[in-house]
Design a protein around this motif. Structure first.
Motif, PDB file in Angstrom:
ATOM      1  N   HIS A  96       0.837  -1.206   0.000  1.00 14.76           N
ATOM      2  CA  HIS A  96       0.000   0.000   0.000  1.00 14.76           C
ATOM      3  C   HIS A  96       0.870   1.255   0.000  1.00 14.76           C
ATOM      4  O   HIS A  96       0.570   2.225  -0.712  1.00 14.76           O
ATOM      5  CB  HIS A  96      -0.936  -0.003   1.213  1.00 14.76           C
ATOM      6  CG  HIS A  96      -2.169  -0.834   1.030  1.00 14.76           C
ATOM      7  ND1 HIS A  96      -3.232  -0.418   0.258  1.00 14.76           N
ATOM      8  CD2 HIS A  96      -2.509  -2.059   1.530  1.00 14.76           C
ATOM      9  CE1 HIS A  96      -4.189  -1.347   0.283  1.00 14.76           C
ATOM     10  NE2 HIS A  96      -3.772  -2.351   1.043  1.00 14.76           N
ATOM     11  N   GLN A 181      -6.200   2.727  -3.176  1.00 13.99           N
ATOM     12  CA  GLN A 181      -6.200   1.793  -2.059  1.00 13.99           C
ATOM     13  C   GLN A 181      -7.239   0.695  -2.270  1.00 13.99           C
ATOM     14  O   GLN A 181      -6.992  -0.474  -1.962  1.00 13.99           O
ATOM     15  CB  GLN A 181      -6.485   2.524  -0.751  1.00 13.99           C
ATOM     16  CG  GLN A 181      -6.431   1.595   0.464  1.00 13.99           C
ATOM     17  CD  GLN A 181      -6.889   2.253   1.744  1.00 13.99           C
ATOM     18  OE1 GLN A 181      -7.668   3.203   1.712  1.00 13.99           O
ATOM     19  NE2 GLN A 181      -6.435   1.754   2.877  1.00 13.99           N
ATOM     20  N   SER A 182      -8.384   1.047  -2.809  1.00 15.36           N
ATOM     21  CA  SER A 182      -9.442   0.051  -2.980  1.00 15.36           C
ATOM     22  C   SER A 182      -9.039  -1.028  -3.971  1.00 15.36           C
ATOM     23  O   SER A 182      -9.362  -2.213  -3.778  1.00 15.36           O
ATOM     24  CB  SER A 182     -10.741   0.731  -3.435  1.00 15.36           C
ATOM     25  OG  SER A 182     -10.566   1.365  -4.693  1.00 15.36           O
ATOM     26  N   THR A 185      -6.588  -3.266  -2.155  1.00 14.91           N
ATOM     27  CA  THR A 185      -7.303  -3.990  -1.098  1.00 14.91           C
ATOM     28  C   THR A 185      -8.060  -5.180  -1.680  1.00 14.91           C
ATOM     29  O   THR A 185      -8.046  -6.282  -1.112  1.00 14.91           O
ATOM     30  CB  THR A 185      -8.278  -3.046  -0.373  1.00 14.91           C
ATOM     31  OG1 THR A 185      -7.523  -2.012   0.265  1.00 14.91           O
ATOM     32  CG2 THR A 185      -9.090  -3.794   0.668  1.00 14.91           C
ATOM     33  N   SER A 207      -6.713  -3.994   3.698  1.00 12.45           N
ATOM     34  CA  SER A 207      -6.594  -2.573   3.366  1.00 12.45           C
ATOM     35  C   SER A 207      -5.323  -1.956   3.913  1.00 12.45           C
ATOM     36  O   SER A 207      -5.037  -0.794   3.630  1.00 12.45           O
ATOM     37  CB  SER A 207      -7.801  -1.804   3.913  1.00 12.45           C
ATOM     38  OG  SER A 207      -7.911  -2.005   5.308  1.00 12.45           O
ATOM     39  N   HIS A 225     -12.197  -3.109   4.828  1.00 14.91           N
ATOM     40  CA  HIS A 225     -11.313  -2.889   5.947  1.00 14.91           C
ATOM     41  C   HIS A 225     -11.400  -3.977   7.013  1.00 14.91           C
ATOM     42  O   HIS A 225     -10.680  -3.934   7.981  1.00 14.91           O
ATOM     43  CB  HIS A 225     -11.608  -1.524   6.597  1.00 14.91           C
ATOM     44  CG  HIS A 225     -11.264  -0.381   5.700  1.00 14.91           C
ATOM     45  ND1 HIS A 225     -12.102   0.039   4.700  1.00 14.91           N
ATOM     46  CD2 HIS A 225     -10.158   0.400   5.621  1.00 14.91           C
ATOM     47  CE1 HIS A 225     -11.545   1.054   4.063  1.00 14.91           C
ATOM     48  NE2 HIS A 225     -10.364   1.291   4.595  1.00 14.91           N
TER      49      HIS A 225
END
Length: 233
Positions: A96, A181-182, A185, A207, A225
């Motif tokens: 990330h 990020q999504s 994730t 995440s 998350h």
């Protein structure tokens, strides 16, 4: 002192301008005069700092390598902390951090792009190989600690992670959604149930855990998350 500070600012401006143009237009087509114009300095000032395009390219790569080293060193340091989540969570967190860097830092992005350049920058000057070596070492540690599923080979897992992260970086140069990020994730939510041993899996957060979030409160986890489970994957 003021003259030295101006020289440092000029050098940094040239490196950043070169990185922007390499990333946007490609290494081959960018000229030194274009770089100096972008940086707002004369050609003479450019040649004072860099004797050739190869020398300037090497400086871009060195700056990018320093940024990658900082990302991986911070990840390794977090892995030493109590409650770090072990090597797999460190790997998730660091991927990330890498994609955030590729999204916001043009020098880091250009450094990865230069891995495709036909012009050698320096011996071993390939950020993708450096990233791969770091990922492989972390997954080997995870295997030694029993964090990987028993039928998962560390090198196979490393190939999947490196291919995905480098691929997201390449695609992100045209569409920033690939660096979100999504997106990452969802990749980890798909991969972790196959990768991690059961006791480890329930503790992992796809995440990632941001550096500043020491003890986040999560009263009702969202799909992106929550800790990963085989049932939720």
């Amino acid at each position: 002192m003021a003259q030295q500070e101006r020289a440092v600012r000029t050098r940094n401006a040239l490196i950043e301008s070169a990185a922007e143009l390499f990333s946007k237009d490609g290494f081959d087509v960018v000229s030194l005069s274009t770089i100096s114009a972008r940086a707002g300095v004369s050609n003479g000032a450019l040649h004072f700092h860099f004797a050739s395009k190869a020398a300037l390219t090497a400086a871009v790569w060195e700056a990018a390598a320093l940024r990658l080293r900082q990302i991986t060193h911070e990840g390794a340091a977090r892995g030493q902390a109590v409650g770090s989540g072990g090597p797999l969570q460190v790997l998730v967190d660091t991927t990330h951090a890498l994609l955030r860097g590729l999204r916001h830092d043009v020098i880091l992005r250009a450094g990865f792009d230069l891995s495709e350049s036909p012009v050698p920058v320096a011996p071993g000057a390939d950020l993708r190989r450096r990233w791969q070596a770091w990922v492989e070492s972390l997954l080997a540690q995870a295997a030694r600690e029993g964090a990987l599923a028993r039928d998962v080979a560390p090198q196979d897992a490393a190939h999947a992670v490196v291919a995905a992260t480098v691929g997201f970086g390449a695609l992100g140069s045209r569409n920033a959604q690939w660096l979100s990020q999504s997106m990452l994730t969802r990749f980890w939510a798909l991969l972790l149930p196959r990768l991690a041993a059961e006791p480890t899996l329930k503790e992992l957060i796809a995440s990632g855990r941001r550096r500043e979030a020491v003890a986040p409160e999560v009263p009702s986890p969202s799909p992106l998350h929550r800790p990963v489970s085989r049932q939720s994957a």
